[in-house]
Design an enzyme around this catalytic site. Sequence first.
Site, mmCIF file in Angstrom:
data_model
loop_
_atom_site.group_PDB
_atom_site.id
_atom_site.type_symbol
_atom_site.label_atom_id
_atom_site.label_comp_id
_atom_site.label_asym_id
_atom_site.label_seq_id
_atom_site.Cartn_x
_atom_site.Cartn_y
_atom_site.Cartn_z
ATOM 1 N N ASN A 118 0.812 -1.218 0.000
ATOM 2 C CA ASN A 118 0.000 0.000 0.000
ATOM 3 C C ASN A 118 0.846 1.270 0.000
ATOM 4 O O ASN A 118 0.404 2.296 -0.513
ATOM 5 C CB ASN A 118 -0.968 0.002 1.184
ATOM 6 N N ARG A 121 -8.179 -0.294 -7.332
ATOM 7 C CA ARG A 121 -8.708 0.974 -6.859
ATOM 8 C C ARG A 121 -7.632 2.049 -6.665
ATOM 9 O O ARG A 121 -7.879 3.242 -6.874
ATOM 10 C CB ARG A 121 -9.430 0.708 -5.537
ATOM 11 N N CYS A 140 -11.003 -4.444 -4.914
ATOM 12 C CA CYS A 140 -11.618 -5.528 -4.140
ATOM 13 C C CYS A 140 -13.108 -5.287 -3.992
ATOM 14 O O CYS A 140 -13.552 -4.138 -3.886
ATOM 15 C CB CYS A 140 -11.012 -5.574 -2.744
ATOM 16 N N PRO A 196 -16.616 4.729 -2.630
ATOM 17 C CA PRO A 196 -16.611 5.887 -3.533
ATOM 18 C C PRO A 196 -15.301 6.687 -3.432
ATOM 19 O O PRO A 196 -14.468 6.395 -2.574
ATOM 20 C CB PRO A 196 -17.771 6.728 -3.021
ATOM 21 N N VAL A 197 -15.145 7.679 -4.320
ATOM 22 C CA VAL A 197 -13.943 8.531 -4.271
ATOM 23 C C VAL A 197 -14.337 9.998 -4.089
ATOM 24 O O VAL A 197 -13.617 10.893 -4.485
ATOM 25 C CB VAL A 197 -13.046 8.356 -5.524
ATOM 26 N N ASP A 198 -15.501 10.215 -3.477
ATOM 27 C CA ASP A 198 -16.007 11.583 -3.329
ATOM 28 C C ASP A 198 -15.057 12.494 -2.547
ATOM 29 O O ASP A 198 -14.940 13.687 -2.844
ATOM 30 C CB ASP A 198 -17.399 11.561 -2.670
ATOM 31 N N ASP A 252 -7.532 -4.321 7.375
ATOM 32 C CA ASP A 252 -6.840 -5.286 6.520
ATOM 33 C C ASP A 252 -6.327 -6.510 7.288
ATOM 34 O O ASP A 252 -5.769 -7.423 6.679
ATOM 35 C CB ASP A 252 -5.668 -4.609 5.788
ATOM 36 N N ILE A 299 -14.798 0.142 8.926
ATOM 37 C CA ILE A 299 -14.214 0.879 7.793
ATOM 38 C C ILE A 299 -14.938 0.556 6.493
ATOM 39 O O ILE A 299 -15.248 1.441 5.702
ATOM 40 C CB ILE A 299 -12.705 0.563 7.655
HETATM 41 C C1 UD1 Z 1 -6.529 1.879 1.723
HETATM 42 C C2 UD1 Z 1 -5.775 0.591 1.541
HETATM 43 C C3 UD1 Z 1 -6.662 -0.588 1.927
HETATM 44 C C4 UD1 Z 1 -7.209 -0.403 3.332
HETATM 45 C C5 UD1 Z 1 -7.883 0.953 3.489
HETATM 46 C C6 UD1 Z 1 -8.310 1.252 4.918
HETATM 47 C C7 UD1 Z 1 -4.293 1.125 -0.295
HETATM 48 C C8 UD1 Z 1 -3.914 0.877 -1.705
HETATM 49 N N1 UD1 Z 1 -5.368 0.482 0.152
HETATM 50 O O1 UD1 Z 1 -7.632 1.825 0.825
HETATM 51 O O2 UD1 Z 1 -5.873 -1.778 1.862
HETATM 52 O O3 UD1 Z 1 -8.173 -1.413 3.594
HETATM 53 O O4 UD1 Z 1 -6.966 1.996 3.081
HETATM 54 O O5 UD1 Z 1 -7.239 1.160 5.783
HETATM 55 O O6 UD1 Z 1 -3.625 1.842 0.417
HETATM 56 N N2 UD1 Z 1 -14.402 6.469 1.345
HETATM 57 C C9 UD1 Z 1 -15.401 7.320 0.920
HETATM 58 N N3 UD1 Z 1 -15.078 8.300 0.030
HETATM 59 C C10 UD1 Z 1 -13.817 8.463 -0.439
HETATM 60 C C11 UD1 Z 1 -12.804 7.597 0.004
HETATM 61 C C12 UD1 Z 1 -13.127 6.598 0.897
HETATM 62 O O7 UD1 Z 1 -16.546 7.188 1.323
HETATM 63 O O8 UD1 Z 1 -13.592 9.377 -1.251
HETATM 64 C C13 UD1 Z 1 -14.744 5.372 2.298
HETATM 65 C C14 UD1 Z 1 -14.568 4.002 1.655
HETATM 66 O O9 UD1 Z 1 -15.707 3.615 0.946
HETATM 67 C C15 UD1 Z 1 -14.319 3.138 2.864
HETATM 68 C C16 UD1 Z 1 -13.557 4.054 3.802
HETATM 69 O O10 UD1 Z 1 -13.819 5.386 3.350
HETATM 70 O O11 UD1 Z 1 -15.517 2.750 3.462
HETATM 71 C C17 UD1 Z 1 -12.063 3.808 3.846
HETATM 72 O O12 UD1 Z 1 -11.510 4.019 2.582
HETATM 73 P P1 UD1 Z 1 -10.021 4.560 2.368
HETATM 74 O O13 UD1 Z 1 -9.376 4.889 3.671
HETATM 75 O O14 UD1 Z 1 -10.057 5.590 1.307
HETATM 76 O O15 UD1 Z 1 -9.327 3.260 1.796
HETATM 77 P P2 UD1 Z 1 -8.462 3.143 0.483
HETATM 78 O O16 UD1 Z 1 -7.514 4.282 0.380
HETATM 79 O O17 UD1 Z 1 -9.309 2.798 -0.663
#
Ligand code: UD1
Length: 421
Positions: free
Chosen positions: A23, A94, A118, A124-126, A307, A329
């Site tokens: 990561n 992602r 996964c 989302p990426v908002d 994780d 999470i």
């Molecule tokens: C990263 C890790 C992943 C880990 C996660 C949480 C990498 C490549 N992956 O994923 O292994 O499980 O952190 O520790 O580093 N969310 C939103 N909007 C957003 C972004 C996130 O609602 O714009 C939500 C997601 O849906 C999720 C939560 O926030 O429910 C956590 O996501 P995030 O911390 O962004 O995880 P990743 O960066 O995708």
Amino acid sequence: MDKIIVKGGTPLHGSIEIAGAKNACLTLMPAALLCAEPLTLTNAPRLSDIATMTELLESLGCEVASLQEGRVLVLGTAKISNHTAHYDIVRKMRASILVLGPMLARDGEAVCSLPGGCAIGARPVDIHLSGLEAMGAELDLREGYVHAKAPNGLIGAEYELPFASVGATENLLMAATLAKGTTVLKNVAREPEIVDLAECLRAMGANISGEGSHTLTIHGVKKLHGATHRVVTDRIELGTYMIAPVIAGGEVELIGGRRDLLEAFCTKLEAAGATISETENGLTVTRDGPIKPVDIVTEVHPGFPTDLQAQMMALLCFSDGTSVLEEKIFENRFMHAPELIRMGADIEVHGGHATVNGVSALKGAPVMATDLRASVSLILAGLAAKGETVVSRVYHLDRGYEQLVRKLSACGADIVREKEA
Ligand code: UD1
């Protein structure tokens, strides 16, 4: 497609070398888009996700040289020749969204397909997008792509993340390094991978403070330069292999292991019966008494990492009591539970909670997993189950565990990888 066959019941003795963090590497690699000079990453893990990020970066004009059998990556982006991250690659992973901030910061334009990855919830990426908007980006969502523009460059801003998303923190941190003026990011993620990224960006000439705390302050600079950076230890690989001797018995040394990367996890593993000692080269883990039940709540760092939730559930299936696991999470991150139940585990899932009643033994079975950490939890369960566990769809494991079969069999595990008919 390959399958992994584990015959349970052999205690593990030996040592396992922990690789660089997947990561961390997945966010350090896109940082190479921020400058024309090469970024050299040492201690890179050899994983299919790294190959996917390489493919993505190459499609954008970054030249990636893989040296020392993939341990060292040299990434040079003299020029970004294509500003579109295509669906074909992004859907596989992602973390591909992490090219958005750097491209936009350097050239004022970026197009990125909305990501896949996964199958663990909506994801989302908002937050990535609204943070970039706060820095002056104009965004347009069309046909599954985000089209981002900042014709006069990004502008430093104050932005509070509504949730401490790891990926959004990384994207915004990278973008802010080249923004005009000062950016203050509040409620940011504090994971060790963020600290690692900040250290790398600083070596590239960025002006950043506050990594590891709730607030990051970034004074934008005109240009970044090349650097060499060592990827931090993979704390999730570490935690996974720390569970192995607790579930199977024996004693294993984790070379490169650091307790400070995983304090909350170590405390829970000890409560489950593990003895963890620091050694000159890392950590050793063993267990004397029975496996004890433990309640777990996954949280953002420094809380218990999501994780490692699946792997911990595999362990708690063998405890002498009842454990409750709460997943805070991700929604839908208990897909390993039905497979563990097929092996004889007693687990009930209600929404974001799983109740695990320990049983005296699990029996090997053919199982299949739908994501990376779920897959490895089935391998761990197989190490202690009676008979043969056959794990299919191992491409998930190849995304995040380098040489898993070799590492475990070197400690005496009866585990092989075979081609599936
Ligand atoms: C990263 C890790 C992943 C880990 C996660 C949480 C990498 C490549 N992956 O994923 O292994 O499980 O952190 O520790 O580093 N969310 C939103 N909007 C957003 C972004 C996130 O609602 O714009 C939500 C997601 O849906 C999720 C939560 O926030 O429910 C956590 O996501 P995030 O911390 O962004 O995880 P990743 O960066 O995708």
